[in-house]
Motif scaffolding. Structure first.
Motif, PDB file in Angstrom:
ATOM      1  N   LEU A 291     -10.299  -7.340   7.144  1.00  0.00           N
ATOM      2  CA  LEU A 291      -8.856  -7.376   7.399  1.00  0.00           C
ATOM      3  C   LEU A 291      -8.452  -8.489   8.358  1.00  0.00           C
ATOM      4  O   LEU A 291      -7.331  -8.988   8.288  1.00  0.00           O
ATOM      5  N   THR A 292      -9.331  -8.868   9.255  1.00  0.00           N
ATOM      6  CA  THR A 292      -8.974  -9.850  10.274  1.00  0.00           C
ATOM      7  C   THR A 292      -9.478 -11.255   9.964  1.00  0.00           C
ATOM      8  O   THR A 292      -9.144 -12.194  10.679  1.00  0.00           O
ATOM      9  N   GLU A 293     -10.273 -11.403   8.911  1.00  0.00           N
ATOM     10  CA  GLU A 293     -10.779 -12.723   8.538  1.00  0.00           C
ATOM     11  C   GLU A 293     -10.481 -13.040   7.069  1.00  0.00           C
ATOM     12  O   GLU A 293      -9.761 -13.991   6.764  1.00  0.00           O
ATOM     13  N   THR A 294     -11.029 -12.213   6.171  1.00  0.00           N
ATOM     14  CA  THR A 294     -10.868 -12.504   4.740  1.00  0.00           C
ATOM     15  C   THR A 294      -9.410 -12.453   4.314  1.00  0.00           C
ATOM     16  O   THR A 294      -8.923 -13.376   3.636  1.00  0.00           O
ATOM     17  N   MET A 295      -8.704 -11.383   4.670  1.00  0.00           N
ATOM     18  CA  MET A 295      -7.312 -11.252   4.240  1.00  0.00           C
ATOM     19  C   MET A 295      -6.408 -12.366   4.779  1.00  0.00           C
ATOM     20  O   MET A 295      -5.616 -12.938   4.031  1.00  0.00           O
ATOM     21  N   PRO A 296      -6.481 -12.710   6.079  1.00  0.00           N
ATOM     22  CA  PRO A 296      -5.657 -13.826   6.551  1.00  0.00           C
ATOM     23  C   PRO A 296      -5.936 -15.128   5.810  1.00  0.00           C
ATOM     24  O   PRO A 296      -5.005 -15.884   5.483  1.00  0.00           O
ATOM     25  N   ILE A 297      -7.221 -15.397   5.526  1.00  0.00           N
ATOM     26  CA  ILE A 297      -7.563 -16.636   4.831  1.00  0.00           C
ATOM     27  C   ILE A 297      -7.023 -16.616   3.407  1.00  0.00           C
ATOM     28  O   ILE A 297      -6.441 -17.599   2.924  1.00  0.00           O
TER      29      ILE A 297
ATOM     30  N   ARG B 186      -0.625  -2.367   6.650  1.00  0.00           N
ATOM     31  CA  ARG B 186       0.477  -3.203   6.188  1.00  0.00           C
ATOM     32  C   ARG B 186       0.290  -4.594   6.789  1.00  0.00           C
ATOM     33  O   ARG B 186       0.153  -4.741   8.004  1.00  0.00           O
ATOM     34  N   ILE B 187       0.282  -5.599   5.926  1.00  0.00           N
ATOM     35  CA  ILE B 187       0.114  -6.982   6.366  1.00  0.00           C
ATOM     36  C   ILE B 187       1.399  -7.737   6.072  1.00  0.00           C
ATOM     37  O   ILE B 187       1.881  -7.747   4.934  1.00  0.00           O
ATOM     38  N   SER B 188       1.960  -8.354   7.099  1.00  0.00           N
ATOM     39  CA  SER B 188       3.196  -9.120   6.964  1.00  0.00           C
ATOM     40  C   SER B 188       2.906 -10.586   7.242  1.00  0.00           C
ATOM     41  O   SER B 188       2.265 -10.920   8.247  1.00  0.00           O
TER      42      SER B 188
ATOM     43  N   PRO C 192       7.323 -15.994   2.655  1.00  0.00           N
ATOM     44  CA  PRO C 192       7.034 -14.714   3.317  1.00  0.00           C
ATOM     45  C   PRO C 192       6.687 -13.606   2.326  1.00  0.00           C
ATOM     46  O   PRO C 192       7.200 -13.589   1.190  1.00  0.00           O
ATOM     47  N   LEU C 193       5.814 -12.704   2.763  1.00  0.00           N
ATOM     48  CA  LEU C 193       5.441 -11.571   1.899  1.00  0.00           C
ATOM     49  C   LEU C 193       4.943 -10.426   2.757  1.00  0.00           C
ATOM     50  O   LEU C 193       4.602 -10.597   3.923  1.00  0.00           O
ATOM     51  N   GLU C 194       4.889  -9.235   2.150  1.00  0.00           N
ATOM     52  CA  GLU C 194       4.309  -8.058   2.773  1.00  0.00           C
ATOM     53  C   GLU C 194       3.369  -7.402   1.783  1.00  0.00           C
ATOM     54  O   GLU C 194       3.635  -7.371   0.575  1.00  0.00           O
ATOM     55  N   LEU C 195       2.273  -6.863   2.304  1.00  0.00           N
ATOM     56  CA  LEU C 195       1.255  -6.247   1.464  1.00  0.00           C
ATOM     57  C   LEU C 195       0.851  -4.917   2.069  1.00  0.00           C
ATOM     58  O   LEU C 195       0.547  -4.832   3.257  1.00  0.00           O
ATOM     59  N   ASP C 196       0.854  -3.854   1.262  1.00  0.00           N
ATOM     60  CA  ASP C 196       0.422  -2.531   1.702  1.00  0.00           C
ATOM     61  C   ASP C 196      -0.929  -2.207   1.074  1.00  0.00           C
ATOM     62  O   ASP C 196      -1.120  -2.372  -0.142  1.00  0.00           O
ATOM     63  N   LEU C 197      -1.858  -1.732   1.888  1.00  0.00           N
ATOM     64  CA  LEU C 197      -3.159  -1.261   1.427  1.00  0.00           C
ATOM     65  C   LEU C 197      -3.307   0.176   1.884  1.00  0.00           C
ATOM     66  O   LEU C 197      -3.315   0.454   3.080  1.00  0.00           O
ATOM     67  N   ARG C 198      -3.423   1.099   0.925  1.00  0.00           N
ATOM     68  CA  ARG C 198      -3.548   2.507   1.275  1.00  0.00           C
ATOM     69  C   ARG C 198      -4.602   3.165   0.405  1.00  0.00           C
ATOM     70  O   ARG C 198      -4.648   2.923  -0.800  1.00  0.00           O
ATOM     71  N   PRO C 199      -5.446   4.010   0.988  1.00  0.00           N
ATOM     72  CA  PRO C 199      -6.417   4.750   0.182  1.00  0.00           C
ATOM     73  C   PRO C 199      -5.695   5.637  -0.830  1.00  0.00           C
ATOM     74  O   PRO C 199      -4.687   6.270  -0.498  1.00  0.00           O
ATOM     75  N   MET C 200      -6.203   5.671  -2.050  1.00  0.00           N
ATOM     76  CA  MET C 200      -5.589   6.511  -3.086  1.00  0.00           C
ATOM     77  C   MET C 200      -6.166   7.924  -2.998  1.00  0.00           C
ATOM     78  O   MET C 200      -6.727   8.457  -3.956  1.00  0.00           O
ATOM     79  N   GLU C 201      -6.072   8.524  -1.801  1.00  0.00           N
ATOM     80  CA  GLU C 201      -6.620   9.844  -1.567  1.00  0.00           C
ATOM     81  C   GLU C 201      -5.730  10.560  -0.558  1.00  0.00           C
ATOM     82  O   GLU C 201      -4.792   9.991  -0.017  1.00  0.00           O
ATOM     83  N   THR C 202      -6.048  11.824  -0.293  1.00  0.00           N
ATOM     84  CA  THR C 202      -5.348  12.544   0.766  1.00  0.00           C
ATOM     85  C   THR C 202      -5.755  11.980   2.110  1.00  0.00           C
ATOM     86  O   THR C 202      -6.756  11.277   2.243  1.00  0.00           O
TER      87      THR C 202
ATOM     88  N   ALA D 283       0.878 -10.537  10.755  1.00  0.00           N
ATOM     89  CA  ALA D 283       0.668  -9.294  11.496  1.00  0.00           C
ATOM     90  C   ALA D 283      -0.043  -8.287  10.605  1.00  0.00           C
ATOM     91  O   ALA D 283       0.392  -8.011   9.475  1.00  0.00           O
ATOM     92  N   ILE D 284      -1.138  -7.742  11.103  1.00  0.00           N
ATOM     93  CA  ILE D 284      -1.915  -6.726  10.393  1.00  0.00           C
ATOM     94  C   ILE D 284      -1.742  -5.418  11.149  1.00  0.00           C
ATOM     95  O   ILE D 284      -2.149  -5.301  12.306  1.00  0.00           O
ATOM     96  N   ASN D 285      -1.116  -4.441  10.518  1.00  0.00           N
ATOM     97  CA  ASN D 285      -0.867  -3.147  11.146  1.00  0.00           C
ATOM     98  C   ASN D 285      -1.724  -2.083  10.485  1.00  0.00           C
ATOM     99  O   ASN D 285      -1.630  -1.849   9.276  1.00  0.00           O
ATOM    100  N   GLU D 286      -2.558  -1.444  11.287  1.00  0.00           N
ATOM    101  CA  GLU D 286      -3.442  -0.377  10.814  1.00  0.00           C
ATOM    102  C   GLU D 286      -2.895   0.963  11.300  1.00  0.00           C
ATOM    103  O   GLU D 286      -2.545   1.103  12.467  1.00  0.00           O
TER     104      GLU D 286
END
Length: 355
Positions: free
Chosen positions: A152-158, A295-297, A303-313, A171-174
């Motif tokens: 999240l802090t290296e691959t995604m920003p690149i 959530r990555i902004s 500009p863009l926003e990206l949401d990553l969420r587990p597909m589980e409870t 901005a990477i919000n966990e």
């Protein structure tokens, strides 16, 4: 037809079999062990454990697989060294520099979910020199990876920066919802349900040490090196009494915490990682709490926003979280084994893919 040499270099490491050891079988080590057993290009040859009760236990049992592997856990370092493995997946709770240097000096590559090697330029010089010497002696490499810091802090920003020609801020919000997965006693041990008003300095120092180097590396890959890294911790309190499992956290006690690590360039935040953990959404602060995920902004000319969420409870998502780090480490093994000796960072590695 000619083959693209860069593509060939990326695919070639996957063509051979690698002999691998899993070091420790805790939260991250257990899913890593399962992945090693099931991987088509990796052969598990050993398991190291620090828990006496696990010594002699089959690797399949340790990661809750129905089949037995014939590989049993040992607590002896020399037994692991004698295996001559290509790589060790190193995931113990405490990092032992002496052990890691012994592994490297005997020619065993090490991929670890510890955060020590994301940014060698910022490491203690004596420590860095010692590890590099061990790598040189054994012709081996070491690499730190995981979900955060790491993916999240290296691959995604690149990756996301490839959509920009101007990057103003990323901005990477966990978010981690602890409500369904923790007992009140566990949460109390994490500082929830208490009346304190300040963040523990050791946790801020840990965030600075863990996330800061990773953000520095990402910024340097982008050609925008950071001037400084700032870390800030905040607490939010319950706006009413909150039922947590069998207990109650009273109004005014801590039910949400967040740590923000900001990479500063030119007097403003360029890269930021913020981790928010909460056991109630009824807080007296406007933190815009979201379900477990990220959530990555990206602020720039596109500009863009990206949401990553587990597909589980939420319960399953929190339990599965170590798997993200474990899988990243396992998928890195063929590429690390093919890398030149030394401390290898995300800048040195090709894109990591699974098989």
């Amino acid at each position: 037809m000619d083959t693209n040499p860069l593509l060939h270099e990326t695919i070639e490491p996957m063509a051979r079999q690698y002999r691998v050891v899993q070091w420790a079988t805790g939260n991250v080590g257990r899913p890593a062990l399962r992945a090693l057993i099931e991987h088509p290009n990796l052969t598990l040859v050993g398991v190291h454990t620090h828990t006496p009760d696990k010594v002699g236990t089959d690797a399949g049992l340790l990661c809750r697989l129905p089949a037995r592997t014939g590989i049993t856990a040992t607590g002896e370092i020399d037994e692991i060294l004698e295996l001559g493995a290509d790589c060790v997946v190193y995931t113990p709770r405490v990092f032992d520099l002496d052990t890691v240097c012994r592994l490297l000096a005997t020619g065993t590559n090490v991929v670890t979910t510890h955060d020590m090697f994301h940014h060698p330029a910022g490491m203690d010089r004596a420590l860095c020199a010692r590890v590099e010497a061990a790598c040189s002696s054994g012709g081996a490499s070491i690499h730190s990876t995981g979900s955060s810091p790491g993916f999240l802090t290296e691959t995604m920003p690149i990756v996301l920066s490839s959509t920009q020609r101007r990057l103003d801020r990323m901005a990477i919000n966990e978010f981690v919802d602890l409500t369904p997965s923790e007992t009140p006693w566990t949460l109390l041990g994490m500082g929830f349900g208490t009346s304190r008003r300040t963040f523990e300095p050791h946790r801020l120092n840990h965030a600075h040490r863990a996330i800061g180097p990773s953000l520095r590396l990402a910024a340097e890959v982008l050609g925008l090196p950071l001037d400084a890294v700032d870390v800030r911790g905040e607490l939010a309190t319950a706006s009413r009494d909150v039922q947590v499992g069998t207990g109650v956290f009273r109004k005014g006690t801590v039910v949400a915490q967040r740590i923000t690590v900001s990479g500063i360039r030119g007097g403003r935040t360029l890269l930021q990682f913020r981790s928010t953990r909460y056991c109630s959404t009824d807080i007296g602060s406007d933190w815009s709490l979201r379900p477990t995920g990220w959530r990555i902004s990206v602020e720039g000319d596109a500009p863009l926003e990206l949401d990553l969420r587990p597909m589980e409870t939420s319960v399953q998502a929190n339990t599965a979280a170590p798997t993200y780090a474990a899988n990243r480490a396992v998928n890195t093994i063929p590429y690390l084994c093919a890398a030149p000796p030394g401390i290898r960072t995300a800048l040195d590695m090709p894109p990591i893919r699974f098989r």
